[in-house]
Design an enzyme around this catalytic site. Structure first.
Site, mmCIF file in Angstrom:
data_model
loop_
_atom_site.group_PDB
_atom_site.id
_atom_site.type_symbol
_atom_site.label_atom_id
_atom_site.label_comp_id
_atom_site.label_asym_id
_atom_site.label_seq_id
_atom_site.Cartn_x
_atom_site.Cartn_y
_atom_site.Cartn_z
ATOM 1 N N LYS A 128 -4.242 23.541 7.835
ATOM 2 C CA LYS A 128 -2.937 23.132 8.373
ATOM 3 C C LYS A 128 -1.816 23.908 7.702
ATOM 4 O O LYS A 128 -0.774 24.139 8.293
ATOM 5 C CB LYS A 128 -2.673 21.651 8.078
ATOM 6 C CG LYS A 128 -3.630 20.675 8.689
ATOM 7 C CD LYS A 128 -3.133 19.255 8.353
ATOM 8 C CE LYS A 128 -4.223 18.231 8.481
ATOM 9 N NZ LYS A 128 -4.628 17.638 7.204
ATOM 10 N N LYS A 168 -10.483 29.482 4.848
ATOM 11 C CA LYS A 168 -10.672 28.255 5.643
ATOM 12 C C LYS A 168 -9.525 28.082 6.656
ATOM 13 O O LYS A 168 -8.370 28.349 6.320
ATOM 14 C CB LYS A 168 -10.663 27.080 4.646
ATOM 15 C CG LYS A 168 -10.865 25.712 5.235
ATOM 16 C CD LYS A 168 -10.841 24.667 4.127
ATOM 17 C CE LYS A 168 -9.474 24.035 3.958
ATOM 18 N NZ LYS A 168 -9.370 22.612 4.240
ATOM 19 N N LYS A 193 -4.602 24.550 -4.579
ATOM 20 C CA LYS A 193 -3.346 23.972 -4.092
ATOM 21 C C LYS A 193 -2.239 24.049 -5.141
ATOM 22 O O LYS A 193 -1.070 24.138 -4.789
ATOM 23 C CB LYS A 193 -3.550 22.535 -3.604
ATOM 24 C CG LYS A 193 -4.425 22.507 -2.355
ATOM 25 C CD LYS A 193 -4.312 21.238 -1.543
ATOM 26 C CE LYS A 193 -5.013 21.442 -0.208
ATOM 27 N NZ LYS A 193 -5.073 20.304 0.646
HETATM 28 N N1 AQP Z 1 -11.524 24.487 8.107
HETATM 29 C C1 AQP Z 1 -12.201 23.355 8.087
HETATM 30 N N2 AQP Z 1 -13.482 23.312 8.543
HETATM 31 C C2 AQP Z 1 -14.188 22.154 8.553
HETATM 32 N N3 AQP Z 1 -13.683 20.974 8.130
HETATM 33 C C3 AQP Z 1 -12.408 20.976 7.675
HETATM 34 N N4 AQP Z 1 -11.618 19.996 7.205
HETATM 35 C C4 AQP Z 1 -10.407 20.508 6.877
HETATM 36 N N5 AQP Z 1 -10.389 21.820 7.130
HETATM 37 C C5 AQP Z 1 -11.608 22.145 7.636
HETATM 38 C C6 AQP Z 1 -12.038 18.605 7.094
HETATM 39 O O1 AQP Z 1 -11.098 17.804 7.786
HETATM 40 C C7 AQP Z 1 -11.042 16.534 7.144
HETATM 41 C C8 AQP Z 1 -9.632 16.148 6.945
HETATM 42 O O2 AQP Z 1 -9.006 17.077 6.082
HETATM 43 P P1 AQP Z 1 -7.627 16.707 5.408
HETATM 44 O O3 AQP Z 1 -6.547 16.798 6.386
HETATM 45 O O4 AQP Z 1 -7.732 15.388 4.782
HETATM 46 O O5 AQP Z 1 -7.440 17.726 4.237
HETATM 47 P P2 AQP Z 1 -7.676 19.250 4.059
HETATM 48 O O6 AQP Z 1 -9.130 19.490 3.841
HETATM 49 O O7 AQP Z 1 -6.785 19.651 2.940
HETATM 50 O O8 AQP Z 1 -7.217 19.875 5.454
HETATM 51 P P3 AQP Z 1 -6.426 21.174 5.779
HETATM 52 O O9 AQP Z 1 -6.290 21.190 7.246
HETATM 53 O O10 AQP Z 1 -7.008 22.376 5.185
HETATM 54 O O11 AQP Z 1 -4.999 20.927 5.185
HETATM 55 P P4 AQP Z 1 -4.238 21.731 4.071
HETATM 56 O O12 AQP Z 1 -3.819 23.012 4.683
HETATM 57 O O13 AQP Z 1 -3.089 20.840 3.751
HETATM 58 O O14 AQP Z 1 -5.168 21.930 2.922
HETATM 59 C C9 AQP Z 1 -11.851 16.649 5.848
HETATM 60 O O15 AQP Z 1 -13.120 16.061 6.046
HETATM 61 C C10 AQP Z 1 -12.004 18.116 5.659
HETATM 62 O O16 AQP Z 1 -13.202 18.452 4.982
#
Ligand code: AQP
Length: 354
Positions: free
Chosen positions: A220, A217, A115
């Site tokens: 968002k 992965k 990040k």
């Molecule tokens: N691709 C994924 N597959 C399975 N689990 C996932 N999680 C996120 N992406 C995947 C799980 O969703 C929960 C909440 O995640 P979060 O919003 O707190 O943070 P993150 O992991 O940073 O999610 P994103 O969507 O990938 O956001 P960005 O793009 O901002 O980094 C967690 O349990 C996570 O494991």
């Protein structure tokens, strides 16, 4: 106390549209766990500041994650649904954990490296300290089980390291309080105030990958909206995204071993299995030998069947922000009472005068 009381805790950041990865990796598991466990589910709004300091619509983002929890089936009366900023004890314990965690441990966190990107000097201190706040989110309730996607595994290992160091460093102070629990870590007996959390990462889709690139992965923050299915997508959009998903030219294999080296096929089969509550082997028993031209429409139908009721309910709930806020206020009050109990004990263990 002879053992830690089982408690499930997890959180989701209000940083944009929830997608199928968040749903399958986290929220669907939250729902399944509530039948037999005491659960706390948190919208981690303090964490959202590490992604971006100023948000156009922070209240809307917080309400939309809460609506997703409720629409997916989480019961806020039997369990606790709240947003992190309503419980200042998370930040208080995070400060203590900043003093427990070592720079070397934090520097190894791959999510920070991903990040922060190339210009780490410009990354915020909050982004670097994120895993310490995450450890506090969990341990301020002395939670024992944490359902998350596979991307959070390293942060949960760090949570265990922080808990272990606190338990060892303050061991002599914990024992006389009678608040600790005798546990064995490896072969070592430890008198622990904080539990060694168990990550709950299993299932056929612990890491849902981008629909455009099976090595990345689903996320968002991916600039391509075609890379993910959002929980708020309508049926036509879900259909378009899955039909356009990257695949290879071969038919699906009949055995799971045949998915190795085929990341996109593996991802779509995993998504199907998770949505259908089946194993990948079950899915391949049904679709082995079939082309993607047959499999993708079946996946579209399944995804729409599972997601459409959730999307409809989210829209209904979002139309009544007063109700969502009342759920969060009630959850926040109950969470604060639990967190304050822990913090009174932690302050005593450390020796702060009160
Ligand atoms: N691709 C994924 N597959 C399975 N689990 C996932 N999680 C996120 N992406 C995947 C799980 O969703 C929960 C909440 O995640 P979060 O919003 O707190 O943070 P993150 O992991 O940073 O999610 P994103 O969507 O990938 O956001 P960005 O793009 O901002 O980094 C967690 O349990 C996570 O494991």
């Amino acid at each position: 106390m002879s053992e830690f009381k089982p408690l499930v805790f997890s959180g989701v950041q209000p940083t944009g549209n929830l997608h199928l990865g968040n749903y399958l990796g986290a929220i669907r598991k939250f729902v399944a766990l509530q039948d037999n466990n005491d659960c706390m589910y948190c919208v981690v709004d303090l964490h959202a500041l590490t992604a971006q300091l100023v948000h156009d619509d922070m209240p809307g983002q917080i309400r939309s994650i809460t609506a997703a929890f409720l629409a997916a089936g989480i019961d806020p009366q039997k369990h606790i649904v709240f947003n992190q900023s309503q419980v200042p004890q998370h930040a208080e314990l995070a400060w203590i954990f900043n003093c427990v965690a070592r720079m070397g441990w934090m520097s190894r966190m791959t999510q920070f490296k991903d990040k922060a990107g190339k210009d780490r000097e410009q990354a915020s201190l909050g982004l670097f300290a994120y895993p310490s706040l995450m450890a506090a989110d969990i341990l301020v309730y002395r939670a024992t089980h944490v359902p998350v996607g596979d991307d959070q595994k390293q942060h949960l290992e760090l949570t265990r390291d922080i808990a272990m160091k606190f338990n060892l460093d303050f061991g002599d102070k914990i024992r006389p309080t009678g608040l600790g629990v005798d546990i064995t870590v490896g072969n070592e007996p430890v008198h622990a105030y904080f539990p060694m959390v168990e990550p709950l990462i299993d299932g056929p889709a612990p890491r849902v990958m981008s629909l455009k690139d099976g090595s990345k992965k689903m996320s968002k923050s991916d600039p391509s909206d075609l890379s993910r299915v959002n929980l708020m997508d309508d049926s036509d959009t879900i259909s378009k995204k899955i039909r356009k998903a990257k695949t290879d030219p071969d038919a699906l294999p009949s055995e799971v071993a045949g998915l190795s080296g085929r990341p996109e096929a593996d991802n779509l089969v995993g998504i199907y299995a998770a949505l259908a509550d089946k194993t990948k082997a079950d899915v391949l028993a049904e679709f082995g030998g079939q082309q993607f031209s047959v499999f993708k429409p079946a996946l579209v139908d399944l995804a729409v069947d599972v997601l459409a009721p959730i999307t409809d309910e989210m829209r209904r709930l979002m139309a009544d922000p007063g109700h969502i806020d009342a759920v969060l206020r009630d959850g926040g009050e109950r969470a604060r009472a639990r967190a304050e109990k822990t913090m009174m004990e932690v302050r005593d263990i450390i020796g702060f005068v009160r």
